[in-house]
Design a protein around this motif. Structure first.
Motif, mmCIF file in Angstrom:
data_model
loop_
_atom_site.group_PDB
_atom_site.id
_atom_site.type_symbol
_atom_site.label_atom_id
_atom_site.label_comp_id
_atom_site.label_asym_id
_atom_site.label_seq_id
_atom_site.Cartn_x
_atom_site.Cartn_y
_atom_site.Cartn_z
ATOM 1 N N PRO A 117 0.836 -1.335 -0.099
ATOM 2 C CA PRO A 117 -0.032 0.114 0.129
ATOM 3 C C PRO A 117 0.738 1.427 -0.031
ATOM 4 O O PRO A 117 1.752 1.269 0.622
ATOM 5 N N ARG A 154 -5.107 5.461 -7.450
ATOM 6 C CA ARG A 154 -4.770 4.302 -7.009
ATOM 7 C C ARG A 154 -3.939 4.247 -5.615
ATOM 8 O O ARG A 154 -3.331 3.305 -5.508
ATOM 9 N N THR A 155 -3.893 5.482 -5.088
ATOM 10 C CA THR A 155 -3.087 5.558 -3.891
ATOM 11 C C THR A 155 -3.959 5.016 -2.737
ATOM 12 O O THR A 155 -5.333 5.535 -2.664
ATOM 13 N N HIS A 156 -3.659 4.199 -1.788
ATOM 14 C CA HIS A 156 -4.379 3.341 -0.917
ATOM 15 C C HIS A 156 -4.909 4.524 0.025
ATOM 16 O O HIS A 156 -5.894 4.186 0.962
ATOM 17 N N LEU A 377 -3.771 0.169 6.803
ATOM 18 C CA LEU A 377 -2.906 -0.053 5.433
ATOM 19 C C LEU A 377 -1.883 -1.309 5.806
ATOM 20 O O LEU A 377 -1.929 -2.211 4.869
ATOM 21 N N SER A 380 -4.224 -4.451 5.733
ATOM 22 C CA SER A 380 -4.777 -4.921 4.297
ATOM 23 C C SER A 380 -3.592 -5.536 3.670
ATOM 24 O O SER A 380 -3.625 -6.429 3.068
#
Length: 381
Positions: A117, A154-156, A377, A380
Motif C-alpha cells: 500500500p 490508486r493511492t491507498h 494499511l 490490508s
C-alpha cells in the motif's frame, strides 16, 4: 515476528522538515522505517538513503524540460535526477508500506511499492505549489496535475493539511482525503510575562522570496519604540541573496534582530520568550489563500498572541479561539495599522487564550488519524 518495513520518501531535508519528522515519529511506532531524502538521517530510523542535495527532484534537465513542454509526462515521470538516484538507492528492497510526501514523490512510491500500500501525504494543494513562478506555472503545474490525476486514485490513503484543501482534492481528482494538520506536540509552557513598555514581535520560518519578511521589518521600523522584532530564519536552497537582503534591511534598526534558526523541537520554547507571533503571506497561490502553516501551531504552543494576514483557515481559528488580530491586507500600511491596535492588556488576553487553545491545537488528534491510517494499511497488506 519481524516488524513491518516502511519506506518514507520526502524530497526535503528531514532534519528541518517539521511535518515529516512528526510523521516519522508515528511511523516508527508501527515498523522499521527507511527514509529516503536529502540531507543526513533523522534520529530513530532503521535505515537512511541519502540523495545528493544538488540533484533536482523535478525533471530540470534539457531533455526533461523538453518533455514537460510537449506534455510527454509518461516518458518524463522518472527523469528527475533525484528520482533516478532514488531508484538506484532503493535497489531490490521490498517494503510493507510506502509513504510519499508530496505529489512529486508519488510516481516513485508506486514504482517501488511492488504491490504494498501507498500513503500519499500531499501536504498542500500540489497543482499550485509555486504557480507564482512563471516556469512552474507553464511547465510543472500541468505535470503535477497529471501526476495527481494518474496516481491519486490508486493511492491507498491520501492526507492533506486542512478541510479546504481536502475538498479540492475530492472535487478535482475524486479522492477522499484525511486531514493531518501541521500541528506540533503540546508543550508544557505558560505565557511569558510581558516586559513593561515592550511588545516583543517574533517570526520564524524559511527565508524564502515571497514570504514578505521584509514587510515585517519595514512595519517594525514605522512602529513606536514599544515594538521589537526578532526573526529566526531558515536559509532556503537557492535563496541566499534574499536572506542576506533581510539581514541588511534590518541592520539600521536596533529594534530588529536576525537570529540563526533553531530546531523544530526547540522552537516553541524559544518563541515563548516573546509576545506576538507575526506572519504576512500575500495570496499568490491557492496554498497561500488556504494556508494553515507549521508556524501557526508553533506559536500557539509557545503561548503567543497572533497577528496574521488574512487567510480563510487561519482567520477562522484566530477568531474561534480569540488568539489575536487579522491584518486585512498584505502590505506595510495594513500591518502597521493592525499592530498599533495592540496594547499590554490585549496581548496578555490573547496569550491567555493561546494557553487554553494549546490543549486542543496540538498534534494528538493528527497523530491518531495517522495511527489509524497506518494500522489499516498494514493490516490490508
Amino acid at each position: 515476528m519481524s516488524r513491518p518495513r516502511i519506506l518514507c520518501i520526502s524530497f526535503s531535508n528531514l532534519r528541518a522538515d517539521s511535518r515529516v519528522l512528526r510523521q516519522l515519529k508515528v511511523l516508527e511506532r508501527h515498523g522499521d522505517v527507511t527514509t529516503l531524502s536529502y540531507g543526513p538521517a533523522p534520529d530513530g530510523v532503521a535505515e537512511h538513503l541519502e540523495i545528493d542535495h544538488a540533484l533536482p527532484s523535478l525533471p530540470q534537465t534539457p531533455s526533461g524540460v523538453m518533455k514537460l513542454a510537449v506534455r510527454a509526462y509518461r516518458s518524463v515521470e522518472f527523469d528527475a535526477p533525484a528520482v533516478r538516484a532514488a531508484l538506484a538507492a532503493i535497489g531490490d528492497r521490498r517494503f510493507d508500506l510506502v509513504v510519499a510526501n508530496e505529489a512529486r514523490a508519488l510516481p516513485l512510491a508506486h514504482r517501488v511499492a511492488h504491490g504494498a500500500p501507498v500513503w500519499g501525504d500531499m501536504h498542500e494543494w500540489a497543482p499550485e505549489e509555486r504557480t507564482h513562478v512563471l516556469s512552474w506555472r507553464l511547465l510543472v503545474a500541468p505535470f503535477m496535475t497529471w501526476v495527481c490525476r494518474e496516481y491519486l486514485p490508486r493511492t491507498h490513503a491520501v492526507t492533506t493539511i486542512n478541510d479546504s484543501i481536502a475538498e479540492l482534492y475530492r472535487t478535482s481528482f475524486g479522492v477522499s482525503c484525511d486531514v493531518v494538520r501541521n500541528s506540533t506536540d503540546r508543550r508544557d509552557l505558560a505565557p511569558s510575562p510581558m516586559q513593561p513598555g515592550r511588545i516583543r514581535l517574533v517570526h520564524s520560518g524559511g527565508a524564502v522570496p515571497g514570504r514578505s519578511i521584509e514587510t515585517l521589518i519595514d512595519a517594525t521600523k514605522r512602529l513606536d519604540d514599544r515594538f521589537t522584532l526578532d526573526l529566526y530564519l531558515v536559509g532556503a536552497r537557492g535563496a541566499d541573496a534574499y536572506l542576506r537582503s533581510l539581514v541588511e534591511r534590518a541592520a539600521d534598526c536596533d529594534r530588529v534582530s536576525v537570529h540563526d534558526p533553531v530546531t523544530p523541537a526547540e522552537l516553541p520554547r524559544v518563541l515563548n520568550a516573546y509576545d506576538v507571533g507575526v506572519f504576512v503571506l500575500p495570496p499568490r497561490t491557492m496554498n497561500h489563500r488556504l494556508m494553515l502553516p507549521n508556524k501557526f501551531f508553533d506559536m500557539v504552543q509557545a503561548r503567543l498572541a497572533l497577528v496574521f494576514s488574512t487567510a480563510e483557515e487561519t482567520d477562522a481559528l484566530i477568531a474561534r479561539w480569540g488568539l489575536g488580530l487579522v491584518s486585512p491586507g498584505y502590505g506595510v500600511d495594513e500591518l502597521v495599522a493592525t499592530l498599533e491596535q495592540l496594547d499590554a492588556a490585549s496581548v496578555e488576553r490573547f496569550k491567555r487564550n493561546a494557553h487554553a487553545a494549546a490543549d486542543v491545537l496540538n498534534s494528538a488528534t493528527d497523530e491518531q488519524v495517522e495511527d489509524d491510517l497506518i494500522r489499516s494499511l498494514l493490516s490490508s497488506r
